[in-house]
Design a protein around this motif. Structure first.
Motif, PDB file in Angstrom:
ATOM      1  N   ASP A  98      26.325  12.368  14.465  1.00 45.31           N
ATOM      2  CA  ASP A  98      26.201  12.453  15.919  1.00 45.31           C
ATOM      3  C   ASP A  98      26.466  13.868  16.438  1.00 45.31           C
ATOM      4  N   THR A  99      26.920  14.767  15.544  1.00 42.33           N
ATOM      5  CA  THR A  99      27.162  16.166  15.952  1.00 42.33           C
ATOM      6  C   THR A  99      25.963  17.070  15.666  1.00 42.33           C
ATOM      7  N   MET A 100      24.864  16.491  15.180  1.00 42.39           N
ATOM      8  CA  MET A 100      23.685  17.315  14.843  1.00 42.39           C
ATOM      9  C   MET A 100      23.271  18.180  16.048  1.00 42.39           C
ATOM     10  N   VAL A 101      22.548  19.268  15.755  1.00 42.84           N
ATOM     11  CA  VAL A 101      22.265  20.249  16.807  1.00 42.84           C
ATOM     12  C   VAL A 101      20.755  20.439  17.040  1.00 42.84           C
ATOM     13  N   PRO A 102      20.137  19.619  17.905  1.00 38.44           N
ATOM     14  CA  PRO A 102      18.743  19.886  18.267  1.00 38.44           C
ATOM     15  C   PRO A 102      18.692  21.181  19.094  1.00 38.44           C
ATOM     16  N   LEU A 103      17.636  21.959  18.909  1.00 41.28           N
ATOM     17  CA  LEU A 103      17.571  23.271  19.572  1.00 41.28           C
ATOM     18  C   LEU A 103      16.399  23.343  20.564  1.00 41.28           C
ATOM     19  N   PRO A 104      16.620  22.945  21.832  1.00 43.02           N
ATOM     20  CA  PRO A 104      15.534  22.971  22.825  1.00 43.02           C
ATOM     21  C   PRO A 104      14.915  24.362  22.983  1.00 43.02           C
ATOM     22  N   ARG A 105      15.738  25.403  22.819  1.00 46.86           N
ATOM     23  CA  ARG A 105      15.249  26.778  22.974  1.00 46.86           C
ATOM     24  C   ARG A 105      14.179  27.118  21.931  1.00 46.86           C
TER      25      ARG A 105
END
Ligand code: APR
Length: 307
Positions: free
Chosen positions: A176-183
């Protein structure tokens, strides 16, 4: 090309089926600890080959001798989640399973590339790496491709556009700490923040982080496997065809992003020798903070591994 899939459950069987249907190997071996299951599923798949038009020979077995000299081994053996469980709750049982499986795999296929799928993913890849003694290019985990696929599919749904036109990246541990990168997310070349409000992006990021749990809660008796196996196939295909795809995978880090001696999701180049390059990208302070949070969660789990 010989590919073995360990674990003939939902993820393993679906992965073997996709390998056979796409004729990614001449021989696909499906192995499980339960007698009859891999044999029955493999025979059923083999009997579908005339309709599919593939000549992949599928074998089901309980005997590691049949996996001898595999080029790629996909490890899916282990318990899946039930509602209310986190991936981390599977740690102790799945470490024991992945350890024993890896020992057997290595004995018969010392030159194989290992793709780990069992959860909690980052800790399981570390277990397989330590037990196998394989070089870092030949042991890695499938998580980021699935997380990114979920993220892309939610964006496509929101914007009503083709999933094909969405390029994205999810970094970090498979939790649940994964990091999707919208930028770094592009829709037909247009940066996502140009098309969606911050509020909608945040909602999509949150749904992505909980994407596995959403399926577990719906299924009630197990976890996701259609998207999981499709994600494994993207990695397998890139190895088999030496496509040099850039995919987010749980790869061994030796200082990249400031992390050492651990596996975590980062963009890598996948070719016929496995992980051929780890790509580093510039992160802002916010993104660095989220990655650190994710790395801490992975480290906490790693510290509980007893081999
Ligand atoms: N050796 C071989 N197979 C094993 C072993 C073992 N030591 N222990 C368990 N298995 C097999 C089980 O018999 C079962 O057929 O692993 C299979 C797991 O299948 P499922 O229960 O259907 O689980 P699945 O949904 O396939 O998930 C497998 O992948 O995505 C992850 O979190 C998921 O850790 C889980 C794994």
């Amino acid at each position: 090309m010989k590919i073995t899939v360990i674990g003939a459950g939902n993820v393993g069987a679906t992965t073997a089926q996709r390998i056979a249907d796409m004729e990614l190997a001449n021989e696909c071996v499906l192995l499980d600890i339960v007698e009859g299951t891999p044999q029955g599923k493999a025979l059923d798949m083999w009997e579908s080959m005339p309709c599919i038009g593939s000549d992949c020979h599928i074998v089901g077995t309980n005997d590691y001798k049949d996996t001898k000299d595999s080029d790629i081994v996909v490890i899916t053996a282990g318990l899946p989640r039930k509602p209310g469980m986190s991936r981390d709750d599977l740690l102790t049982k799945n470490v024991a399973i992945v350890k024993s499986v890896t020992e057997q795999v290595v004995k018969y296929s010392p030159n194989a590339i290992l793709i780990i799928v069992s959860n909690p993913l980052d800790a399981m890849v570390y277990t397989a790496f330590k037990v196998s003694g394989f070089p870092t290019n030949r042991v890695f985990g499938m998580a980021g491709v699935l997380d990114t696929a979920r993220y892309r599919s939610f964006i496509a749904l929101e914007l009503g556009v083709s999933t094909k036109d969405i390029q994205a990246l999810v970094l970090g541990g498979h939790g649940d700490t994964m990091v999707p990168l919208p930028r770094y997310t592009m829709v037909g070349g247009i940066p996502l923040p140009e098309l969606l409000s911050q509020e909608r992006i945040d909602a999509i990021v949150e749904r992505t982080r909980k994407g596995g749990g959403e399926i577990v809660n719906l299924l009630k008796t197990g976890s996701a496997y259609y998207a999981t196996s499709a994600a494994v196939i993207e990695m397998v295909e890139s190895i088999v065809k030496d496509k040099k795809r850039i995919l987010p995978c749980a790869a061994y880090l030796t200082g990249e992003y400031g992390y050492n001696d651990m596996f975590m999701g980062v963009p890598v180049k996948i070719g016929k020798t496995g992980v051929e390059k780890v790509f580093e990208l510039t992160l802002n302070d916010d993104e660095k903070g989220m990655l650190e949070n994710s790395a801490n969660a992975v480290r906490n789990l790693m510290s509980e591994i007893k081999l």
